[in-house]
Design a protein around this motif. Structure first.
Motif, PDB file in Angstrom:
ATOM      1  N   TYR A  47       1.543  -9.544  -9.331  1.00 41.13           N
ATOM      2  CA  TYR A  47       2.099  -8.776  -8.336  1.00 41.13           C
ATOM      3  C   TYR A  47       2.232  -7.208  -8.859  1.00 41.13           C
ATOM      4  N   ASP A  48       2.137  -6.352  -7.977  1.00 45.80           N
ATOM      5  CA  ASP A  48       2.296  -4.805  -8.368  1.00 45.80           C
ATOM      6  C   ASP A  48       3.402  -4.423  -7.415  1.00 45.80           C
ATOM      7  N   ALA A  49       3.833  -3.148  -7.519  1.00 43.75           N
ATOM      8  CA  ALA A  49       4.885  -2.876  -6.755  1.00 43.75           C
ATOM      9  C   ALA A  49       4.641  -1.255  -6.238  1.00 43.75           C
ATOM     10  N   VAL A  50       4.792  -0.838  -5.015  1.00 47.98           N
ATOM     11  CA  VAL A  50       4.990   0.456  -4.471  1.00 47.98           C
ATOM     12  C   VAL A  50       6.401   0.624  -3.825  1.00 47.98           C
ATOM     13  N   VAL A  51       6.710   1.889  -4.468  1.00 48.30           N
ATOM     14  CA  VAL A  51       8.324   2.536  -3.933  1.00 48.30           C
ATOM     15  C   VAL A  51       8.063   3.705  -3.438  1.00 48.30           C
ATOM     16  N   LEU A  52       8.459   3.636  -2.304  1.00 43.66           N
ATOM     17  CA  LEU A  52       8.468   5.105  -1.303  1.00 43.66           C
ATOM     18  C   LEU A  52       9.526   5.816  -1.604  1.00 43.66           C
ATOM     19  N   ALA A 131      -0.424  -9.727  -4.780  1.00 43.21           N
ATOM     20  CA  ALA A 131       0.555  -9.511  -4.072  1.00 43.21           C
ATOM     21  C   ALA A 131       1.049  -7.981  -4.342  1.00 43.21           C
ATOM     22  N   VAL A 132       1.789  -7.403  -3.261  1.00 48.42           N
ATOM     23  CA  VAL A 132       2.366  -6.123  -3.512  1.00 48.42           C
ATOM     24  C   VAL A 132       3.790  -5.901  -3.059  1.00 48.42           C
ATOM     25  N   LEU A 133       4.594  -5.698  -3.995  1.00 50.17           N
ATOM     26  CA  LEU A 133       6.005  -5.648  -3.364  1.00 50.17           C
ATOM     27  C   LEU A 133       6.221  -4.264  -2.760  1.00 50.17           C
ATOM     28  N   VAL A 134       7.043  -4.044  -1.865  1.00 50.78           N
ATOM     29  CA  VAL A 134       7.061  -2.594  -1.121  1.00 50.78           C
ATOM     30  C   VAL A 134       8.447  -2.529  -0.894  1.00 50.78           C
ATOM     31  N   PHE A 135       9.209  -1.383  -1.627  1.00 47.33           N
ATOM     32  CA  PHE A 135      10.451  -1.145  -1.304  1.00 47.33           C
ATOM     33  C   PHE A 135      10.642   0.507  -1.086  1.00 47.33           C
ATOM     34  N   SER A 136      11.639   0.770  -0.160  1.00 43.88           N
ATOM     35  CA  SER A 136      12.236   2.218  -0.224  1.00 43.88           C
ATOM     36  C   SER A 136      13.053   2.459  -1.345  1.00 43.88           C
ATOM     37  N   ALA A 137      13.287   3.699  -1.774  1.00 42.93           N
ATOM     38  CA  ALA A 137      13.995   4.172  -2.991  1.00 42.93           C
ATOM     39  C   ALA A 137      15.344   4.094  -2.843  1.00 42.93           C
ATOM     40  N   ARG A 185       0.493  -9.739   0.931  1.00 46.03           N
ATOM     41  CA  ARG A 185      -0.751 -10.032   0.168  1.00 46.03           C
ATOM     42  C   ARG A 185      -1.461  -8.852   0.189  1.00 46.03           C
ATOM     43  N   ALA A 186      -2.209  -8.610  -0.883  1.00 47.49           N
ATOM     44  CA  ALA A 186      -2.762  -7.361  -1.188  1.00 47.49           C
ATOM     45  C   ALA A 186      -3.934  -7.112  -0.224  1.00 47.49           C
TER      46      ALA A 186
END
Length: 382
Positions: A47-52, A131-137, A185-186
């Motif tokens: 999995y990867d992660a995207v942080v906004l 998979a992509v984890l998505v979180f705010s900062a 899921r990506a």
């Protein structure tokens, strides 16, 4: 253009947004969910992660929200710590110093909203993870247990059956869905982002619910704090106060120190505190911090020689505790011996009647003239 890990990226899209990207699978599979937990024992993270980390922070007066400190660490670094095991982490926002390497991206246009920022982040992922984890900062209490729960729920599917979800998001204590505390899921994520961009012409200004409404999502309750976000100064104050509560402060402090020093190690806090107590009691109070420092140093040296760090720490603690116990036993033995010697010195010798023991002058015995007995004898004799 996709960036190599750790490189700076512009966040510019590659190609038109009307194409539906493929990919998002691992090992050359067809992209169908397998039912296996994401990021299992074999291979990479999966999995990867995207942080906004953008946004105007209007309710904070335009402050640099990702850089605000809670528990001595910037909010952004706290979130990055929770997803440290991700294969690649993209932060969408202004570049800054971070606790670990990340890939940087910016939404187009800047300030275009969370959906545009999410798209910019996803475009910087290599596509090999499913998979992509998505979180705010701005999540001060997001932790690795929540990350694990999200990934497990995505990988194992719904407990009631019904197939694999396309994403899992956290539901807060008030029942509100949190699409920025989630995993997707990506392949479905890329697909829906592309379709929304085609339908609306741009993702700027669009709400996240347009995305979540199109995905088949599962929900989990991760506790009251996992999705606590800091939108106001009151939120920041509440988070700082919470961290200093008695039941949390030691764990928070140890985590902050590990991040500050770049240490990835499970610390047995109770064992170290017991060691510090034993050293203070059995040796001297200043021995407590010095002993724990030396235990850490010994564990580091053992790690350089190929030992497992956790095992090296545990062994060093055992040795130091045993040494402190021997010192305490010797001190106790010496104390008992001293008490015995004092008692022996304080005991009186043989009970003899010294001259003048009755309070009279030395030599004034019963047979001495001038004594009461002598005077009585003289009177009788007369």
């Amino acid at each position: 253009m996709r960036a190599n890990p750790g490189s700076e990226t512009s966040g510019q899209p590659t190609g038109g947004t009307d194409a539906v990207p493929t990919g998002g699978t691992t090992g050359g599979t067809s992209g169908e969910p397998t039912g296996e937990p994401i990021g299992g024992a074999g291979g990479g993270a999966g999995y990867d992660a995207v942080v906004l980390a953008g946004g105007a922070a209007r309710r904070l007066g335009g402050a640099d929200k990702p850089g605000l400190s809670v528990g001595g660490r910037p909010l952004l670094d706290r979130v990055l710590g929770a997803c440290r095991e991700a294969g690649r982490t993209v932060v969408v926002g202004g570049r800054r110093a971070t606790a670990r390497p990340v890939v940087w991206a910016r939404e187009e246009p800047t300030g275009g909203g969370p959906l545009a920022a999410l798209d910019a982040g996803v475009r910087q992922l290599a596509g090999e993870n499913q998979a992509v984890l998505v979180f705010s900062a701005d999540l001060p209490f997001l932790g690795e247990p929540t990350v694990r729960r999200l990934l497990e729920a995505l990988g194992t599917g719904r407990p009631e059956g019904g197939g694999q979800p396309e994403g899992v998001l956290v539901v807060d204590a008030d029942g509100r869905e949190q699409p920025l505390v989630a995993v997707y899921r990506a392949e479905p994520l890329r697909r829906e982002l592309a379709l929304l961009a085609t339908e609306h012409g741009s993702l700027a200004g669009l709400p996240l619910r347009l995305l979540t409404n199109e995905l088949d999502l599962a929900r989990i309750d991760a506790g009251p704090l996992a999705s606590f976000d800091c939108d106001t100064w009151e939120d920041i104050s509440a988070a700082r106060a919470r961290i200093r509560e008695h039941g949390n402060v030691l764990d928070e402090w140890i985590t902050a120190v590990k991040d500050e020093l770049g240490i990835e190690l499970d610390v047995d806090t109770h064992a170290l505190l017991d060691l510090a107590r034993d050293a203070a009691h059995g040796v001297a109070r200043p021995a407590a911090p010095l002993t724990t420092f030396l235990v850490g140093y010994a564990a580091a040296m053992a790690g350089r020689n190929g030992r497992v760090p956790d095992e090296a720490v545990a062994e060093a603690i055992r040795k130091a505790v045993a040494l402190a116990g021997r010192w305490a036993a010797e001190a106790e033995h010496a104390e008992h011996a001293e008490h015995a010697a004092q008692a022996e010195r304080s005991e009186p010798g043989p009970q003899t009647q010294p001259a003048g023991a009755d309070g009279g002058a030395p030599g004034a015995g019963a047979d001495q003239p001038g004594s009461a007995a002598g005077a009585s004898g003289q009177a009788t004799a007369g």
